[in-house]
Design a protein around this motif. Structure first.
Motif, PDB file in Angstrom:
ATOM      1  N   LEU A   1       0.665  -1.212   0.216  1.00 10.89           N
ATOM      2  CA  LEU A   1      -0.041  -0.027  -0.137  1.00 10.89           C
ATOM      3  C   LEU A   1       0.552   1.324   0.128  1.00 10.89           C
ATOM      4  CD1 LEU A   1      -2.676  -1.111   2.402  1.00 10.89           C
ATOM      5  CD2 LEU A   1      -3.034  -0.915  -0.084  1.00 10.89           C
ATOM      6  N   ARG A   2       2.125   1.116   0.824  1.00  9.72           N
ATOM      7  CA  ARG A   2       2.823   2.463   0.735  1.00  9.72           C
ATOM      8  C   ARG A   2       3.592   2.634  -0.585  1.00  9.72           C
ATOM      9  NH1 ARG A   2       4.743   0.045   5.914  1.00  9.72           N
ATOM     10  NH2 ARG A   2       3.774   1.134   7.430  1.00  9.72           N
ATOM     11  N   ARG A   3       3.935   1.441  -1.246  1.00  5.68           N
ATOM     12  CA  ARG A   3       4.661   1.694  -2.667  1.00  5.68           C
ATOM     13  C   ARG A   3       3.398   2.333  -3.580  1.00  5.68           C
ATOM     14  NH1 ARG A   3       6.429  -3.563  -3.387  1.00  5.68           N
ATOM     15  NH2 ARG A   3       4.647  -4.183  -4.246  1.00  5.68           N
ATOM     16  N   GLU A   4       2.325   1.668  -3.433  1.00  3.21           N
ATOM     17  CA  GLU A   4       1.065   2.178  -4.355  1.00  3.21           C
ATOM     18  C   GLU A   4       0.705   3.795  -4.047  1.00  3.21           C
ATOM     19  OE1 GLU A   4      -0.570   0.580  -6.887  1.00  3.21           O
ATOM     20  OE2 GLU A   4       0.944  -1.038  -6.494  1.00  3.21           O
ATOM     21  N   LEU A   5       0.840   4.092  -3.008  1.00  2.00           N
ATOM     22  CA  LEU A   5       0.411   5.438  -2.584  1.00  2.00           C
ATOM     23  C   LEU A   5       1.661   6.450  -3.157  1.00  2.00           C
ATOM     24  CD1 LEU A   5      -0.910   5.410   0.913  1.00  2.00           C
ATOM     25  CD2 LEU A   5      -1.977   5.971  -1.204  1.00  2.00           C
ATOM     26  N   THR A   6       2.841   6.053  -2.922  1.00  2.00           N
ATOM     27  CA  THR A   6       4.000   6.855  -3.474  1.00  2.00           C
ATOM     28  C   THR A   6       3.914   6.756  -4.624  1.00  2.00           C
ATOM     29  OG1 THR A   6       5.493   5.069  -3.352  1.00  2.00           O
ATOM     30  CG2 THR A   6       5.327   6.574  -1.207  1.00  2.00           C
TER      31      THR A   6
END
Length: 169
Positions: free
Chosen positions: A151-156
């Motif tokens: 999720l962090r990777r997708e958000l960034t």
């Protein structure tokens, strides 16, 4: 012979139906599938209601059925029969408007999505989630860690702003 729901069951359904639908919707990301999951769980629970109610946590029991039916959905899809004509289209209900949240959840595998929904929507502990999913607390922790990393990777990457392609779940 027609089955009649016990009064306690009918009262329980009236009071918790909306919450169960929200839970199923967060798991599946599909309003129609959520309705099917809840209906199936209620059918299974209604038949054994007196026994389930005596156990003390009927809502937890229902959520476990919903979760298991969602996670095992792939097997049931193999038995579907394709037809040439499109069936009639029903009226759609109102779905939550936070599309970016659901697109983010769509990027997760089923097990990770289930862990995230149970942890952050239902505010369950790792032990409760492990019991519901029938796995160890360590598995819950690793699924949550992998999901948060994804999720962090997708958000960034702003990938959550792009439309979700069919068949990528």
């Amino acid at each position: 012979m027609r089955w009649a729901a016990p009064d306690h069951f009918a009262e329980f359904v009236r009071s918790r139906h909306a919450a169960l639908l929200r839970y199923a919707y967060l798991l599946s990301g599909d309003a129609h599938l959520a309705q099917d999951l809840v209906q199936d769980a209620l059918e299974r629970t209604g038949i054994a209601w007196r026994r389930i109610e005596r156990q003390g946590d009927p809502e937890g029991y229902l959520r476990r059925i919903i979760t298991n039916r969602y996670l095992n959905r792939v097997r049931s899809l193999r038995r579907e029969r394709l037809v040439g004509d499109t069936p009639d289209v029903g009226v759609t209900g109102v779905e939550p408007s936070d599309d970016s949240l659901f697109r983010l959840l769509d990027c997760l595998p089923r097990q990770q999505r289930a862990v995230m929904v149970m942890r952050y929507y239902l505010d369950q502990s790792e032990a409760q989630i492990a019991e519901t999913l029938g796995c160890s607390p360590g598995t819950v922790k690793s699924n949550a860690s992998r999901a948060l990393t994804r999720l962090r990777r997708e958000l960034t990457s702003d990938a959550h702003l792009r439309p979700v392609e069919e068949g990528t779940r």
